[in-house]
Design an enzyme around this catalytic site. Structure first.
Site, PDB file in Angstrom:
ATOM      1  N   LYS A 182      44.649  35.531  41.364  1.00  0.00           N
ATOM      2  CA  LYS A 182      45.106  36.550  42.307  1.00  0.00           C
ATOM      3  C   LYS A 182      45.040  37.899  41.612  1.00  0.00           C
ATOM      4  O   LYS A 182      45.581  38.070  40.520  1.00  0.00           O
ATOM      5  CB  LYS A 182      46.534  36.263  42.777  1.00  0.00           C
ATOM      6  CG  LYS A 182      46.997  37.199  43.907  1.00  0.00           C
ATOM      7  CD  LYS A 182      48.207  36.640  44.640  1.00  0.00           C
ATOM      8  CE  LYS A 182      48.491  37.441  45.912  1.00  0.00           C
ATOM      9  NZ  LYS A 182      49.253  38.653  45.691  1.00  0.00           N
ATOM     10  N   ARG A 219      55.216  39.198  52.540  1.00  0.00           N
ATOM     11  CA  ARG A 219      56.377  39.809  53.195  1.00  0.00           C
ATOM     12  C   ARG A 219      56.372  39.567  54.700  1.00  0.00           C
ATOM     13  O   ARG A 219      57.442  39.439  55.311  1.00  0.00           O
ATOM     14  CB  ARG A 219      56.398  41.310  52.890  1.00  0.00           C
ATOM     15  CG  ARG A 219      56.625  41.631  51.411  1.00  0.00           C
ATOM     16  CD  ARG A 219      56.495  43.129  51.134  1.00  0.00           C
ATOM     17  NE  ARG A 219      55.180  43.604  51.509  1.00  0.00           N
ATOM     18  CZ  ARG A 219      54.908  44.861  51.866  1.00  0.00           C
ATOM     19  NH1 ARG A 219      55.884  45.754  51.936  1.00  0.00           N
ATOM     20  NH2 ARG A 219      53.679  45.222  52.182  1.00  0.00           N
ATOM     21  N   GLN A 251      51.478  28.805  39.392  1.00  0.00           N
ATOM     22  CA  GLN A 251      50.859  30.055  38.942  1.00  0.00           C
ATOM     23  C   GLN A 251      51.372  30.414  37.550  1.00  0.00           C
ATOM     24  O   GLN A 251      52.576  30.349  37.274  1.00  0.00           O
ATOM     25  CB  GLN A 251      51.174  31.211  39.891  1.00  0.00           C
ATOM     26  CG  GLN A 251      50.428  32.496  39.510  1.00  0.00           C
ATOM     27  CD  GLN A 251      50.796  33.690  40.375  1.00  0.00           C
ATOM     28  OE1 GLN A 251      51.847  34.282  40.200  1.00  0.00           O
ATOM     29  NE2 GLN A 251      49.914  34.037  41.315  1.00  0.00           N
ATOM     30  N   CYS A 307      50.570  41.104  39.587  1.00  0.00           N
ATOM     31  CA  CYS A 307      51.966  41.540  39.595  1.00  0.00           C
ATOM     32  C   CYS A 307      52.077  43.000  39.158  1.00  0.00           C
ATOM     33  O   CYS A 307      51.622  43.364  38.070  1.00  0.00           O
ATOM     34  CB  CYS A 307      52.804  40.655  38.682  1.00  0.00           C
ATOM     35  SG  CYS A 307      54.551  41.142  38.642  1.00  0.00           S
TER      36      CYS A 307
END
Length: 313
Positions: free
Chosen positions: A143, A228, A72, A102
């Site tokens: 993403k 997560r 990435q 991000c």
């Protein structure tokens, strides 16, 4: 839930490194990994940078369990990102993923990650340049989040990524401002899906097999990405895909021991104690025993000390 369901491991910067990728793909259930982002500013990076963050390039672009690992990239300069994308593929990355999700302030201040969701044209220009630089046989994926401050550009941004040549879009179902606060707005992914033809992958707030089913239903996506949740329950992908039972705490302790004294890709059995403590922080959600173990090793500064503590009954 079907075994054909595609599950990817999320690129969590500072958390899901090559050791964690190796560990979780050995546990099973994952079909793809994406690396932590490689930050691109204004130059073609040397191969050692790619090898450092993606040592799987030495093993055919796959983890030792055979799961592909896609590099990435994060940045704002289309030409420079294109040059680095070409290099990553030449080094063995099975395609390129681009980071438009991000939420970190330091990244956004330098015009990287989610802040680019405010500039639809920039998304297009970046993906278009990278698509032109990467062989057509290799995927260029992206993403994104639903937006920066709000969701007003969510559909336009996805359409821009598609028009620029993206093969697939993974959508974290929250804005940058919403961060990681529940809920995740999976239904928004379904809205976007009505407008784009390329595959979408749903991401965000998937902690259990039940969450995965609900996410699929609300997002209308067959494929999902775990972040997560996979750190909190290391065999979550197998629980979702294969109806496995949740991993026991004793099995988790064995993973922690291996992770603490790791020897892979030349790491020679040394690992950063703060990463182990960080992982315990995620494990606390699923295992009450993780809290007590964290308190026990909190002040320890070496992997050897931590391994010794983990090996105690």
């Amino acid at each position: 839930m079907t075994k054909e369901m595609h599950i990817a491991l999320a690129p969590m910067e500072g958390v899901v490194d090559h050791l964690m990728r190796d560990m979780l793909t050995r546990v099973g259930g994952f079909d793809l990994c994406v690396t932590e982002f490689i930050r691109v500013v204004d130059q073609l990076l040397p191969p050692r940078v790619f090898y450092r963050l993606c040592p799987e390039l030495h093993t055919g672009g796959k983890t030792l369990a055979g799961v592909p690992v896609r590099v990435q990239l994060l940045g704002q300069d289309p030409g420079c990102l294109a040059d680095n994308a070409a290099r990553a593929v030449e080094l063995g990355s099975p395609g390129i993923d681009l980071n438009f999700g991000c939420p970190a302030k330091t990244v956004n201040k330098s015009k990287g990650g989610a802040v680019l969701l405010k500039e639809t044209d920039s998304l297009y220009n970046i993906v278009h340049a990278v698509r032109q630089a990467v062989p057509p046989t290799q995927p260029v994926t992206a993403k994104m989040r639903l937006g920066f401050e709000d969701k007003s550009l969510a559909i336009d941004n996805a359409l821009a990524l598609e028009a620029a040549g993206a093969s697939l879009i993974t959508i974290h179902a929250r804005t940058k401002v919403e961060g990681y606060n529940p809920p995740a707005y999976w239904d928004w992914i379904a809205r976007i899906k009505q407008h784009v033809k390329i595959p979408l992958v749903a991401n965000g707030e998937i902690w259990s097999a039940e969450d995965a089913v609900l996410c699929q239903q609300q997002s209308q996506c067959q494929a999902i990405m775990l972040g997560r949740g996979a750190l909190s329950l290391p065999n979550l992908a197998a629980v979702i895909k294969q109806q496995s039972g949740p991993m026991s705490w004793e099995e988790v302790r064995q993973l922690l021991t291996r992770y603490s004294g790791y020897e892979i890709y030349g790491d020679k059995g040394k690992y950063y104690p703060n990463r182990i403590k960080q992982w315990l922080g995620y494990l606390k959600r699923q295992y009450v025993e993780a809290d007590a173990l964290f308190a026990q090793i909190r002040a320890m500064q070496s992997s050897e000390q931590i391994v010794e503590a983990l090996q105690q009954p």
